[in-house]
Design a protein around this motif. Sequence first.
Motif, PDB file in Angstrom:
ATOM      1  N   MET A 118      51.035  23.162 -37.598  1.00 51.90           N
ATOM      2  CA  MET A 118      50.637  24.327 -36.825  1.00 51.90           C
ATOM      3  C   MET A 118      50.758  24.017 -35.343  1.00 51.90           C
ATOM      4  N   GLU A 119      51.475  24.866 -34.613  1.00 52.20           N
ATOM      5  CA  GLU A 119      51.634  24.683 -33.175  1.00 52.20           C
ATOM      6  C   GLU A 119      50.652  25.592 -32.439  1.00 52.20           C
ATOM      7  N   VAL A 120      50.134  25.098 -31.318  1.00 52.42           N
ATOM      8  CA  VAL A 120      49.066  25.810 -30.630  1.00 52.42           C
ATOM      9  C   VAL A 120      49.279  25.748 -29.128  1.00 52.42           C
ATOM     10  N   SER A 121      49.005  26.878 -28.481  1.00 56.87           N
ATOM     11  CA  SER A 121      49.000  26.960 -27.019  1.00 56.87           C
ATOM     12  C   SER A 121      47.560  26.947 -26.539  1.00 56.87           C
TER      13      SER A 121
ATOM     14  N   THR B  83      53.818  30.372 -25.935  1.00 59.54           N
ATOM     15  CA  THR B  83      54.931  30.321 -26.881  1.00 59.54           C
ATOM     16  C   THR B  83      54.472  30.533 -28.316  1.00 59.54           C
ATOM     17  N   TYR B  84      53.277  30.052 -28.647  1.00 60.22           N
ATOM     18  CA  TYR B  84      52.889  29.948 -30.054  1.00 60.22           C
ATOM     19  C   TYR B  84      51.894  31.036 -30.446  1.00 60.22           C
ATOM     20  N   ASP B  85      51.769  31.254 -31.756  1.00 60.31           N
ATOM     21  CA  ASP B  85      50.936  32.336 -32.267  1.00 60.31           C
ATOM     22  C   ASP B  85      49.503  31.911 -32.545  1.00 60.31           C
ATOM     23  N   VAL B  86      49.203  30.644 -32.389  1.00 63.25           N
ATOM     24  CA  VAL B  86      47.813  30.185 -32.420  1.00 63.25           C
ATOM     25  C   VAL B  86      47.444  29.778 -31.002  1.00 63.25           C
ATOM     26  N   ILE B  87      46.346  30.319 -30.526  1.00 62.38           N
ATOM     27  CA  ILE B  87      45.968  30.143 -29.121  1.00 62.38           C
ATOM     28  C   ILE B  87      44.543  29.619 -29.047  1.00 62.38           C
ATOM     29  N   ALA B  88      44.379  28.519 -28.347  1.00 61.84           N
ATOM     30  CA  ALA B  88      43.052  27.982 -28.052  1.00 61.84           C
ATOM     31  C   ALA B  88      42.720  28.329 -26.608  1.00 61.84           C
ATOM     32  N   CYS B  89      41.447  28.617 -26.359  1.00 63.84           N
ATOM     33  CA  CYS B  89      41.044  29.085 -25.035  1.00 63.84           C
ATOM     34  C   CYS B  89      39.836  28.297 -24.550  1.00 63.84           C
ATOM     35  N   SER B  90      39.903  27.893 -23.277  1.00 67.77           N
ATOM     36  CA  SER B  90      38.756  27.254 -22.644  1.00 67.77           C
ATOM     37  C   SER B  90      38.757  27.610 -21.166  1.00 67.77           C
ATOM     38  N   ASP B  91      37.756  27.086 -20.452  1.00 68.00           N
ATOM     39  CA  ASP B  91      37.658  27.289 -19.005  1.00 68.00           C
ATOM     40  C   ASP B  91      37.941  25.978 -18.300  1.00 68.00           C
ATOM     41  N   ALA B  92      38.550  26.070 -17.132  1.00 69.40           N
ATOM     42  CA  ALA B  92      38.992  24.869 -16.424  1.00 69.40           C
ATOM     43  C   ALA B  92      37.867  24.132 -15.713  1.00 69.40           C
ATOM     44  N   ASP B  93      36.617  24.596 -15.840  1.00 72.80           N
ATOM     45  CA  ASP B  93      35.494  23.812 -15.319  1.00 72.80           C
ATOM     46  C   ASP B  93      34.716  23.146 -16.443  1.00 72.80           C
ATOM     47  N   CYS B  94      35.299  23.146 -17.664  1.00 68.22           N
ATOM     48  CA  CYS B  94      34.674  22.490 -18.810  1.00 68.22           C
ATOM     49  C   CYS B  94      35.232  21.083 -18.971  1.00 68.22           C
ATOM     50  N   VAL B  95      34.544  20.298 -19.777  1.00 70.89           N
ATOM     51  CA  VAL B  95      35.040  19.005 -20.231  1.00 70.89           C
ATOM     52  C   VAL B  95      35.021  19.051 -21.753  1.00 70.89           C
ATOM     53  N   LEU B  96      36.189  18.923 -22.354  1.00 70.57           N
ATOM     54  CA  LEU B  96      36.331  19.077 -23.792  1.00 70.57           C
ATOM     55  C   LEU B  96      36.075  17.756 -24.507  1.00 70.57           C
TER      56      LEU B  96
ATOM     57  N   ARG C 284      47.326  35.118 -32.578  1.00 66.87           N
ATOM     58  CA  ARG C 284      47.771  36.146 -31.639  1.00 66.87           C
ATOM     59  C   ARG C 284      47.478  37.543 -32.182  1.00 66.87           C
ATOM     60  N   ALA C 285      47.640  37.722 -33.490  1.00 72.39           N
ATOM     61  CA  ALA C 285      47.386  39.034 -34.083  1.00 72.39           C
ATOM     62  C   ALA C 285      45.941  39.472 -33.892  1.00 72.39           C
ATOM     63  N   ALA C 286      45.008  38.501 -33.819  1.00 73.98           N
ATOM     64  CA  ALA C 286      43.587  38.843 -33.654  1.00 73.98           C
ATOM     65  C   ALA C 286      43.322  39.417 -32.276  1.00 73.98           C
TER      66      ALA C 286
ATOM     67  N   GLY D 112      43.583  43.034 -26.577  1.00 78.31           N
ATOM     68  CA  GLY D 112      43.597  42.088 -25.468  1.00 78.31           C
ATOM     69  C   GLY D 112      42.247  42.019 -24.790  1.00 78.31           C
ATOM     70  N   TYR D 113      42.173  41.211 -23.756  1.00 79.30           N
ATOM     71  CA  TYR D 113      40.942  41.146 -22.972  1.00 79.30           C
ATOM     72  C   TYR D 113      40.848  42.373 -22.062  1.00 79.30           C
TER      73      TYR D 113
END
Length: 315
Positions: free
Chosen positions: A1-4, A76-89, A151-153, A159-160
Amino acid sequence: MEVSLISTVKDAAEHVGPFLDSVRAQTRPPDEVVIVDGGSTDGTLEILRAEDGIVVLEEPGANISRGRNLAIARATYDVIACSDADCVLDPHWLEELLRPIEAGADVAMGVTEPIVDGFLQACVASLNLPDPSELDEARFMPSHRSVAFRRAAIEAAGGYPEWLDVGEDMYVDHRWRELGLDLRLARGAVARWRLRPDLPATFRQYSRYAWGDAVAGMHPERHAIWFAAYGALLYALGSRARWPKVLSVGAGLAYARAPLARALRRLRTPRERAAALVAVPALLAFVDAAKIAGYLAGLGAARRARPRGQPEAYS
């Protein structure tokens, strides 16, 4: 599975470096990273441009919704992970977040833990950041600093909402629940989030959250309960009878029970735990005052900001 992996950022030069470090440290790295900058002037863009393998888009003036939509469109990919750039993962964040998606879920709901710097932040964190073990998968509404979806979700949700500057992730959560999508909890997918450094910034933060609730018509029952509860408290304080005061004390203790329990678990020294018995209830009232002020302000802006056809309320 590829993820953006997508994120938005503006004027976060102090924190974007640790975020990028945590992305590089993932046990399961993303296949691409797309970050939208909303018009930084503090050197954030220079840091991003110096990073190999990141797609950086510039959209001055974009709010978070607009930035995320642009990032999704570029991904590019249909699975998308989302975070904020002030977080530490957490190093296992993406690996854990993808497990529900790989098992067939439409949305994987990660969790947030606080980055605590001092007693005040520890107490504030106890108010609205529950431990992962406390979360109920059927009711949880994830922050999109720790979420993944197909992406379908997000397309099904429309969208947002670019008309909504605050609370856009809760709005999308409501849409997903309304649509009956498969949302699954990933308790091990931890994004650590920086809390506001002081009381004025904390007040503004929660006031803005409540403003977004009012504009989007979200959680009207919850806000009605706050208004009723504090109205009853004012009545009790002004009453000559004793029983309203006794009832208000009991209700206040019940209200503060869960935050107090979190604070006592998280604080390390007996002195801090003793201070939390006073600080946590006081901060609850302080944050609730911010929410009441923000919600009242948002009600005035709601009809102007809410587009035609958007539901009046999401409970």
